[in-house]
Design an enzyme around this catalytic site. Structure first.
Site, short mmCIF file in Angstrom:
data_model
loop_
_atom_site.label_atom_id
_atom_site.label_comp_id
_atom_site.label_asym_id
_atom_site.label_seq_id
_atom_site.Cartn_x
_atom_site.Cartn_y
_atom_site.Cartn_z
CG ASN A 48 63.95 48.67 58.29
OD1 ASN A 48 63.07 49.41 58.75
ND2 ASN A 48 63.67 47.63 57.54
NE ARG A 82 61.69 49.46 54.30
CZ ARG A 82 60.99 48.37 54.57
NH1 ARG A 82 61.34 47.57 55.53
NH2 ARG A 82 59.92 48.11 53.86
CG HIS A 91 57.33 45.58 49.30
ND1 HIS A 91 56.25 44.72 49.10
CD2 HIS A 91 57.73 45.40 50.57
CE1 HIS A 91 56.01 44.07 50.22
NE2 HIS A 91 56.87 44.45 51.14
CG ASN A 116 56.96 37.66 57.01
OD1 ASN A 116 56.39 36.57 57.05
ND2 ASN A 116 58.15 37.86 57.55
NE ARG A 175 51.13 43.32 56.11
CZ ARG A 175 52.18 43.87 55.51
NH1 ARG A 175 52.02 44.63 54.45
NH2 ARG A 175 53.39 43.68 55.99
CD GLU A 181 65.48 36.54 47.54
OE1 GLU A 181 66.34 36.00 48.26
OE2 GLU A 181 65.24 37.76 47.55
CD GLU A 241 63.52 45.57 50.81
OE1 GLU A 241 62.72 46.48 50.95
OE2 GLU A 241 63.37 44.43 51.27
#
Ligand code: ADP
Length: 414
Positions: free
Chosen positions: A22, A100, A189, A220, A250, A343, A394
């Site tokens: 990633n 990714r 996502h 995040n 955000r 989680e 992921e």
């Protein structure tokens, strides 16, 4: 599909060691996984690449170490990864690298073997993700140079949402903006939403194809998704990952008239407004304290008023979006929470479920409190709408999708 190397024929472990990368603008997150067993032998993060303080944290078979990468580039980060693979004696067995990639536009609705044409397609999506896609491309090119024998596969954050119907993905704006400039909702996502929906179906003991689930990825960045029969039919993020829920820094949804108003009132340029909505808003902007949910929950306990407001707005907007996703499907069989907040924050889950009593949700307090730090499972009261905590992974999903694509292509060639 010319151009890319095939996986080596002599891979042991069924050729299943997959390196997942990633690549951000100054970081590389990496993991080496065994897709079948989910075993991780190598993982880590190289940070501040391109600056004097570049360094990497590497974990090899559970042993952690820090590596100085002063002035490091992607190439140096990959040299560290290659060194760790040699140490493990598995470098020759890494047949595939899964990357990714943030934005695949309308072109990519599934993972793709990276050929020159696919790379050009990812490049064509740069205007849609000007911060992320260039970093992803630079990472892919450096990784192809570092691991030339492996097959490189792109797994897109947007791909899962390409199944959204037009009614969900179109904005009510001039049609030419969509046709000429790609202005529509894409969603992000996707890998996480797809993964946790499948895991939730397993936990509920029902086929995914029969379930309508609302998944909430709360890290995040935060987004919710309506997953109908395993397919995304709506989601809260849009053209960019700024739309939808309140996030760490955000804003999520604001009045589109806000930009013009605040630009004039505060003397800001359009890009300054956009930067503030991305980096100074959300939980941070509302609380005036932090973007970090754990820190905010601790401060709320000490009676910080701004923090209380930030948590309340976060929950209010999340509950509205989850109810909206249920409406997009007409029926809902389960609510799924994942990501660092989903989680771990029993507070957020409990507060949202209490607002979603309108859908038949009711929390089991003890189960909710227990589902933290890696503990997953059902957190709803008996007889209520099912609610679950599922740990997202992921990296594993990217590795699985990478191997599935390669197996499919091998099948086609045979
Ligand atoms: P990213 O999107 O960067 O992968 P994560 O999924 O790790 O982020 O989520 C980060 C968020 O999870 C932060 O807001 C963090 O405070 C929150 N979080 C982690 N642990 C806890 C906890 N025990 N209680 C509440 N929030 C937590």
């Amino acid at each position: 599909m010319g151009g890319a190397a095939r996986p080596r024929a002599h891979c042991q472990n069924g050729g299943m060691w997959t390196l997942v990368l990633n690549c951000g603008s100054s970081s590389v997150k990496f993991a080496l996984l065994d897709v079948q067993g989910g075993q991780v032998r190598l993982s880590g993060l190289a940070e501040r690449l391109g600056s004097a303080g570049a360094s990497a944290r590497v974990e090899v078979d559970g042993a952690r170490r820090a590596v100085d990468l002063a002035g490091g580039s992607y190439a140096e980060a990959f040299a560290v990864i290659a060194g760790a693979l040699d140490e493990l004696g598995v470098r020759e067995q890494v047949g595939a690298v899964g990357h990714r990639v943030v934005h695949g536009g309308e072109r990519f609705s599934a993972p793709a073997l990276i050929t020159p044409e696919v790379l050009a397609g990812i490049r064509a999506c740069v205007p849609l993700a000007p911060l992320h896609n260039p970093a992803n491309i630079a990472g892919i090119e450096a990784a192809q140079a570092a691991f030339p024998e492996a097959a490189h596969v792109a797994v897109f954050d947007t791909a899962f949402h390409q199944s959204m119907p037009e009614v969900a993905f179109r904005y009510a704006v001039p049609g030419d903006w969509y046709r000429q400039h790609g202005v529509r909702r894409y969603g992000f996502h996707g890998t996480s939403h797809a993964f946790v929906a499948a895991r939730a179906a397993d936990a509920l003991g029902r086929p995914l194809s029969e379930l309508n689930l609302v998944t909430a990825h709360l890290g995040n960045g935060c987004s919710v998704c309506a997953v109908q029969g395993g397919r995304s039919v709506d989601t809260s993020m849009g053209l960019t990952p700024l739309e939808g829920l309140v996030m760490g820094t955000r804003s999520g949804d604001v009045d589109p008239g806000l930009h013009d108003y605040i630009a004039r009132q505060a003397g800001l340029s359009l890009s300054e407004v956009t930067a503030a909505l991305n980096r100074e808003s959300g939980l941070l902007g509302l609380s005036g304290l932090s973007n970090d949910m754990r820190e905010l929950e601790e401060a709320a306990g000490r009676g910080h008023a701004g923090v209380r407001l930030a948590l309340d707005v976060f929950v209010h907007r999340l509950a509205k979006q989850m109810a909206g996703m249920a409406a997009a499907m007409g029926r809902v069989d389960g609510l799924v929470f994942t990501g660092g907040i989903g989680e771990n924050s029993a507070f957020v889950r409990g507060a949202v479920l209490s607002k979603l009593a309108v859908l038949g949700a009711q929390v089991d307090e003890a189960a909710n409190e227990a589902a933290v730090r890696g503990q997953s499972g059902v957190i709803s009261a008996p007889g209520a709408l099912a609610a679950l905590v599922v740990n997202t992974n992921e990296e594993l999903m990217i590795a699985q999708q990478t191997q599935a694509l390669l197996a499919e292509q091998k099948g086609v060639q045979a």
